[in-house]
Scaffold this motif. Sequence first.
Motif, PDB file in Angstrom:
ATOM      1  N   VAL A  24       0.837  -1.205   0.000  1.00 12.83           N
ATOM      2  CA  VAL A  24       0.000   0.000   0.000  1.00 12.83           C
ATOM      3  C   VAL A  24       0.869   1.251   0.000  1.00 12.83           C
ATOM      4  O   VAL A  24       0.598   2.220  -0.731  1.00 12.83           O
ATOM      5  N   VAL A  25       1.920   1.236   0.800  1.00 17.86           N
ATOM      6  CA  VAL A  25       2.826   2.390   0.864  1.00 17.86           C
ATOM      7  C   VAL A  25       3.454   2.655  -0.496  1.00 17.86           C
ATOM      8  O   VAL A  25       3.475   3.798  -0.986  1.00 17.86           O
ATOM      9  N   VAL A  30       3.921   5.964  -5.522  1.00 16.45           N
ATOM     10  CA  VAL A  30       3.944   6.144  -6.977  1.00 16.45           C
ATOM     11  C   VAL A  30       2.769   6.999  -7.440  1.00 16.45           C
ATOM     12  O   VAL A  30       2.934   7.951  -8.213  1.00 16.45           O
ATOM     13  N   SER A  31       1.565   6.667  -6.964  1.00 15.96           N
ATOM     14  CA  SER A  31       0.377   7.399  -7.424  1.00 15.96           C
ATOM     15  C   SER A  31       0.402   8.854  -6.987  1.00 15.96           C
ATOM     16  O   SER A  31       0.117   9.756  -7.788  1.00 15.96           O
ATOM     17  N   LEU A 191      -6.346   4.642  -8.782  1.00 17.21           N
ATOM     18  CA  LEU A 191      -7.348   3.572  -8.795  1.00 17.21           C
ATOM     19  C   LEU A 191      -6.743   2.268  -8.295  1.00 17.21           C
ATOM     20  O   LEU A 191      -7.376   1.544  -7.511  1.00 17.21           O
ATOM     21  N   CYS A 192      -5.513   1.982  -8.724  1.00 15.96           N
ATOM     22  CA  CYS A 192      -4.811   0.799  -8.219  1.00 15.96           C
ATOM     23  C   CYS A 192      -4.628   0.889  -6.709  1.00 15.96           C
ATOM     24  O   CYS A 192      -4.769  -0.120  -5.987  1.00 15.96           O
ATOM     25  N   SER A 193      -4.327   2.082  -6.227  1.00 21.36           N
ATOM     26  CA  SER A 193      -4.150   2.290  -4.790  1.00 21.36           C
ATOM     27  C   SER A 193      -5.448   2.021  -4.040  1.00 21.36           C
ATOM     28  O   SER A 193      -5.458   1.372  -2.985  1.00 21.36           O
ATOM     29  N   ALA A 244       6.366  10.357  -1.045  1.00 19.39           N
ATOM     30  CA  ALA A 244       6.068  11.009  -2.329  1.00 19.39           C
ATOM     31  C   ALA A 244       6.423  12.488  -2.280  1.00 19.39           C
ATOM     32  O   ALA A 244       6.954  13.050  -3.248  1.00 19.39           O
ATOM     33  N   SER A 245       6.148  13.130  -1.145  1.00 17.21           N
ATOM     34  CA  SER A 245       6.466  14.555  -0.989  1.00 17.21           C
ATOM     35  C   SER A 245       7.969  14.784  -1.012  1.00 17.21           C
ATOM     36  O   SER A 245       8.454  15.719  -1.663  1.00 17.21           O
ATOM     37  N   VAL A 246       8.699  13.922  -0.312  1.00 19.81           N
ATOM     38  CA  VAL A 246      10.162  14.039  -0.304  1.00 19.81           C
ATOM     39  C   VAL A 246      10.710  13.868  -1.715  1.00 19.81           C
ATOM     40  O   VAL A 246      11.592  14.623  -2.166  1.00 19.81           O
ATOM     41  N   ALA A 247      10.188  12.879  -2.438  1.00 18.53           N
ATOM     42  CA  ALA A 247      10.651  12.629  -3.809  1.00 18.53           C
ATOM     43  C   ALA A 247      10.322  13.822  -4.714  1.00 18.53           C
ATOM     44  O   ALA A 247      11.156  14.218  -5.541  1.00 18.53           O
ATOM     45  N   LEU A 248       9.137  14.393  -4.559  1.00 15.34           N
ATOM     46  CA  LEU A 248       8.731  15.521  -5.403  1.00 15.34           C
ATOM     47  C   LEU A 248       9.614  16.739  -5.145  1.00 15.34           C
ATOM     48  O   LEU A 248      10.071  17.403  -6.093  1.00 15.34           O
TER      49      LEU A 248
END
Length: 304
Positions: A24-25, A30-31, A191-193, A244-248
């Motif tokens: 899930v993480v 990714v999403s 949607l996958c999430s 995701a925030s760190v990556a962005l």
Amino acid sequence: MRFQFILDEIVIGLRRNLAMAISVVLVTVVSLFLVGLGFLAQRQVDTMKDYWYDRVQVTIFLCGDVSIAASCADGKATDAQKEQIEANLKSPQLQGYVKEVFFESKEQAFEHFKEQSKDSALSENVTASQMPESYRIDLKNPEQYKVVADYFKNTQGVESVQSQNQVLDRLFALLNQLKLGSWLLAVITLLCSVLLVATTIRLTAFTRRRETGIMRLVGASNFFIQLPFILESMIAAAVGATLASVALVAVTKFQIQGRLAKQLTFTNYVDVGDALTVVPWLFIIGLGIAGVSAFLALQRYLKV
């Protein structure tokens, strides 16, 4: 007491289904990262528009000695034709569109040409007499360039009317297509999430159906039974949103500002500040999807 019980249930659930929680993480990372890129793409298009539209001009090229356009049948633009063009630019019909007008002589055009082509052998074979005279027009609203351009089409003494907006419109159309592509990919991964969160919660509820049945028998409310499952999914989503925030932010700082902005200096780019304004939305979307997905999945699978 109740809070401690809920906390214990969350820890037990995450430990029992660690692999699913990690899944899930990862899907959430990714999403939400793609969602963040979609937001940044929109911001980048707006930034480029602000940068370029303030610099574009409509250019009216006057007929020269060798012009072959139909509007140049009488040869080089006369003083009377120039005066008429200047009068039209100041007319009430164009007053709401034209901000400022600059006349560029053959000599000035030749100097600009030499500046732009200083590393090319072509500049050695061109003389000032071959350069066209022109009127360069700054617009009050650059997006309305067609009004001015169409006004002077087929005007006597005018060879052609050009605007950089024509090129920019194609560029921004391409950028908008790329932006829509990123949004579409983000929706698919979201949607996958949603499906993965729902499946994880259902499996968790199934493996703990004995405990939930006992809780039901002793009078626990639906909300109290559902809360640990919902919080488990939201914790996984919060971890995913954080990554995701760190990556962005990292991509914005090191790739866009650290590399792209230094190599391609023809426009402005989004910065870390823009990325940070997107971060709250990633948490809102991630937590919202996880919470709602878990709640809906539990409506059926917690019945005993």
